[in-house]
Design an enzyme around this catalytic site. Structure first.
Site, PDB file in Angstrom:
ATOM      1  N   ALA A  69       0.868  -1.170   0.000  1.00 23.51           N
ATOM      2  CA  ALA A  69       0.000   0.000   0.000  1.00 23.51           C
ATOM      3  C   ALA A  69       0.907   1.223   0.000  1.00 23.51           C
ATOM      4  O   ALA A  69       2.085   1.131   0.351  1.00 23.51           O
ATOM      5  CB  ALA A  69      -0.881  -0.010   1.237  1.00 23.51           C
ATOM      6  N   GLY A 112       0.609  -4.868   0.774  1.00 21.17           N
ATOM      7  CA  GLY A 112      -0.567  -4.873  -0.089  1.00 21.17           C
ATOM      8  C   GLY A 112      -0.312  -5.530  -1.439  1.00 21.17           C
ATOM      9  O   GLY A 112      -1.237  -6.073  -2.052  1.00 21.17           O
ATOM     10  N   GLU A 115      -0.766  -9.069  -0.821  1.00 17.71           N
ATOM     11  CA  GLU A 115      -2.201  -9.289  -0.568  1.00 17.71           C
ATOM     12  C   GLU A 115      -3.003  -9.227  -1.860  1.00 17.71           C
ATOM     13  O   GLU A 115      -3.975  -9.972  -2.039  1.00 17.71           O
ATOM     14  CB  GLU A 115      -2.701  -8.256   0.453  1.00 17.71           C
ATOM     15  CG  GLU A 115      -2.054  -8.454   1.812  1.00 17.71           C
ATOM     16  CD  GLU A 115      -2.360  -7.323   2.778  1.00 17.71           C
ATOM     17  OE1 GLU A 115      -1.771  -6.241   2.623  1.00 17.71           O
ATOM     18  OE2 GLU A 115      -3.205  -7.515   3.669  1.00 17.71           O
ATOM     19  N   GLU A 135       4.166  -5.382   7.237  1.00 20.53           N
ATOM     20  CA  GLU A 135       3.393  -4.321   7.898  1.00 20.53           C
ATOM     21  C   GLU A 135       3.728  -4.149   9.379  1.00 20.53           C
ATOM     22  O   GLU A 135       3.672  -3.035   9.897  1.00 20.53           O
ATOM     23  CB  GLU A 135       1.884  -4.584   7.750  1.00 20.53           C
ATOM     24  CG  GLU A 135       1.335  -4.274   6.365  1.00 20.53           C
ATOM     25  CD  GLU A 135       1.342  -5.455   5.410  1.00 20.53           C
ATOM     26  OE1 GLU A 135       2.106  -6.435   5.644  1.00 20.53           O
ATOM     27  OE2 GLU A 135       0.580  -5.423   4.430  1.00 20.53           O
TER      28      GLU A 135
HETATM   29  N1  CAA Z   1       4.591   3.250  -0.472  1.00 20.33           N
HETATM   30  C1  CAA Z   1       5.008   4.428  -0.984  1.00 20.33           C
HETATM   31  N2  CAA Z   1       6.143   4.564  -1.689  1.00 20.33           N
HETATM   32  C2  CAA Z   1       6.898   3.470  -1.870  1.00 20.33           C
HETATM   33  C3  CAA Z   1       6.536   2.216  -1.353  1.00 20.33           C
HETATM   34  C4  CAA Z   1       5.322   2.125  -0.620  1.00 20.33           C
HETATM   35  N3  CAA Z   1       4.877   0.952  -0.133  1.00 20.33           N
HETATM   36  N4  CAA Z   1       7.498   1.328  -1.676  1.00 20.33           N
HETATM   37  C5  CAA Z   1       8.430   2.000  -2.373  1.00 20.33           C
HETATM   38  N5  CAA Z   1       8.066   3.288  -2.504  1.00 20.33           N
HETATM   39  C6  CAA Z   1       8.798   4.361  -3.180  1.00 20.33           C
HETATM   40  C7  CAA Z   1      10.018   4.796  -2.367  1.00 20.33           C
HETATM   41  O1  CAA Z   1       9.628   5.697  -1.371  1.00 20.33           O
HETATM   42  C8  CAA Z   1      10.883   5.407  -3.428  1.00 20.33           C
HETATM   43  O2  CAA Z   1      10.397   6.699  -3.721  1.00 20.33           O
HETATM   44  P1  CAA Z   1      11.421   7.975  -3.706  1.00 20.33           P
HETATM   45  O3  CAA Z   1      12.397   7.651  -4.788  1.00 20.33           O
HETATM   46  O4  CAA Z   1      10.524   9.109  -4.005  1.00 20.33           O
HETATM   47  O5  CAA Z   1      12.043   7.989  -2.352  1.00 20.33           O
HETATM   48  C9  CAA Z   1      10.597   4.547  -4.656  1.00 20.33           C
HETATM   49  O6  CAA Z   1       9.352   3.885  -4.394  1.00 20.33           O
HETATM   50  C10 CAA Z   1      11.667   3.488  -4.883  1.00 20.33           C
HETATM   51  O7  CAA Z   1      11.805   2.727  -3.681  1.00 20.33           O
HETATM   52  P2  CAA Z   1      13.212   2.543  -2.903  1.00 20.33           P
HETATM   53  O8  CAA Z   1      14.141   3.678  -3.187  1.00 20.33           O
HETATM   54  O9  CAA Z   1      12.910   2.258  -1.482  1.00 20.33           O
HETATM   55  O10 CAA Z   1      13.739   1.225  -3.649  1.00 20.33           O
HETATM   56  P3  CAA Z   1      14.712   0.126  -3.045  1.00 20.33           P
HETATM   57  O11 CAA Z   1      15.084  -0.737  -4.191  1.00 20.33           O
HETATM   58  O12 CAA Z   1      15.813   0.751  -2.256  1.00 20.33           O
HETATM   59  O13 CAA Z   1      13.827  -0.712  -2.004  1.00 20.33           O
HETATM   60  C11 CAA Z   1      11.843  -1.861  -1.255  1.00 20.33           C
HETATM   61  C12 CAA Z   1      12.733  -1.443  -2.463  1.00 20.33           C
HETATM   62  C13 CAA Z   1      12.633  -2.829  -0.371  1.00 20.33           C
HETATM   63  C14 CAA Z   1      10.612  -2.560  -1.818  1.00 20.33           C
HETATM   64  C15 CAA Z   1      11.465  -0.625  -0.427  1.00 20.33           C
HETATM   65  O14 CAA Z   1      10.939   0.360  -1.307  1.00 20.33           O
HETATM   66  C16 CAA Z   1      10.441  -0.878   0.642  1.00 20.33           C
HETATM   67  O15 CAA Z   1      10.753  -1.414   1.683  1.00 20.33           O
HETATM   68  N6  CAA Z   1       9.134  -0.497   0.389  1.00 20.33           N
HETATM   69  C17 CAA Z   1       8.081  -0.608   1.356  1.00 20.33           C
HETATM   70  C18 CAA Z   1       7.665  -2.061   1.559  1.00 20.33           C
HETATM   71  C19 CAA Z   1       6.569  -2.137   2.596  1.00 20.33           C
HETATM   72  O16 CAA Z   1       6.771  -1.879   3.764  1.00 20.33           O
HETATM   73  N7  CAA Z   1       5.349  -2.475   2.165  1.00 20.33           N
HETATM   74  C20 CAA Z   1       4.193  -2.566   3.021  1.00 20.33           C
HETATM   75  C21 CAA Z   1       3.425  -1.299   2.901  1.00 20.33           C
HETATM   76  S1  CAA Z   1       2.122  -1.160   4.109  1.00 20.33           S
HETATM   77  C22 CAA Z   1       0.853  -2.044   3.494  1.00 20.33           C
HETATM   78  O17 CAA Z   1       0.935  -2.639   2.456  1.00 20.33           O
HETATM   79  C23 CAA Z   1      -0.369  -2.037   4.362  1.00 20.33           C
HETATM   80  C24 CAA Z   1      -1.407  -3.041   3.942  1.00 20.33           C
HETATM   81  O18 CAA Z   1      -1.566  -4.078   4.524  1.00 20.33           O
HETATM   82  C25 CAA Z   1      -2.300  -2.784   2.880  1.00 20.33           C
END
Ligand code: CAA
Length: 261
Positions: A69, A112, A115, A135
């Site tokens: 998400a 998400g 999911e 999460e």
């Molecule tokens: N939401 C918003 N933006 C996101 C995102 C997310 N879930 N995942 C990645 N992005 C964005 C980053 O912020 C980044 O943007 P900027 O360049 O503007 O900073 C861009 O996408 C590229 O990401 P990274 O620079 O972080 O890329 P990376 O290769 O270094 O890392 C990753 C990749 C490990 C997937 C890392 O992006 C990450 O950990 N993302 C979040 C994963 C996460 O926690 N997901 C769960 C979300 S909560 C949820 O899903 C709730 C639910 O149950 C519905």
């Protein structure tokens, strides 16, 4: 191949009886914001009602199916705000799609994103894919069905370990534990998904819809009720043209020509 316009966060493409929904927010690794949710649901609902389509494939990019998400969109929200806009509620309409849906996953399928894949009937993954529900590391829990669907898919012990640790699960392990249907070499992913979807879409559409409805019931109902529902769907198909064609083709030793009605 023909594009369907009007969307900003997805692209829709049709290949014969197969429709593709490409998640397309590369700047955020396809993070599922509200706009993307609405567009996926609108596209999937339209395709679900289109008799020319027999199966839907959802895919992302090579780097990410979807990284979750959109964290930035929800970061400053309160419980009252999340409740008021039913933040993820729209996804229920995606899970309610009647036709078979295949997730073709490459790269990250986290939170998400994982999911969303679990809402699909079949998950095909590139060997590069990684799954996980991180999460709890964000101070919340899975919110698009992850706690329910992962427990049903894997059983409690494995699901609990994956959800409570938030660790990432590689494609090979994901296949071994039954989180996904099948892992394929990354460069074969899209072709394998198209071939699988085409072989599904070639079948009788009323039978496909009945099969999915009956399988969905297995997740919701006690066994006896589920079997009664299966009998009802099975019996109802005997009034379709495709049942007559399918059984006639068998007797005549030829391939069936389904009219999908
Ligand atoms: N939401 C918003 N933006 C996101 C995102 C997310 N879930 N995942 C990645 N992005 C964005 C980053 O912020 C980044 O943007 P900027 O360049 O503007 O900073 C861009 O996408 C590229 O990401 P990274 O620079 O972080 O890329 P990376 O290769 O270094 O890392 C990753 C990749 C490990 C997937 C890392 O992006 C990450 O950990 N993302 C979040 C994963 C996460 O926690 N997901 C769960 C979300 S909560 C949820 O899903 C709730 C639910 O149950 C519905």
């Amino acid at each position: 191949t023909e594009g369907t316009g009007g969307y900003r966060t997805i692209r829709v493409e049709r290949r014969d009886r197969v429709a593709w929904i490409h998640l397309d927010r590369p700047e955020a690794l396809n993070a599922l914001n509200v706009q993307l949710m609405r567009e996926v649901v609108a596209a999937a609902t339209e395709l679900d009602g289109d008799d020319g389509i027999g199966a839907i494939v959802v895919t992302g990019s090579e780097r990410a199916f979807a990284a979750g998400a959109d964290i930035k969109e929800m970061a400053t929200k309160s419980t009252a705000e999340m409740r008021a806009d039913g933040h993820f509620g729209g996804w229920a309409a995606f899970a309610a799609v009647r036709k078979p849906v295949i997730a073709a996953v490459s790269g990250y399928a986290l939170g998400g994103g994982c999911e969303l894949a679990l809402m699909c009937d079949i998950i095909l993954a590139a060997d590069s894919a990684t799954f996980g529900l991180p999460e709890l590391s964000l101070g919340v829990i899975p919110g698009i069905g992850g706690t329910q669907r992962l427990v049903r898919a894997l059983g409690y012990p494995k699901a609990a370990e994956i959800i409570l640790t938030g660790r990432r699960v590689g494609a090979e392990e994901a296949e071994r534990i039954g989180l996904i249907s099948r892992v394929v070499p990354a460069d074969r992913l899209l072709d394998e998904a198209q071939e699988m979807a085409a072989s599904i879409a070639a079948k009788s559409l009323p039978a496909l819809v009945a099969a999915k409805a009956a399988m969905d019931a297995a997740l919701e109902m006690p066994l006896a009720e589920g079997i009664a529902l299966e009998t009802e769907h099975f019996t109802a198909l005997f009034d379709t043209e495709d049942q007559q064609e399918g059984m006639a083709a068998f007797s005549e030793k030829r391939e069936p020509r389904f009219r999908h009605r």
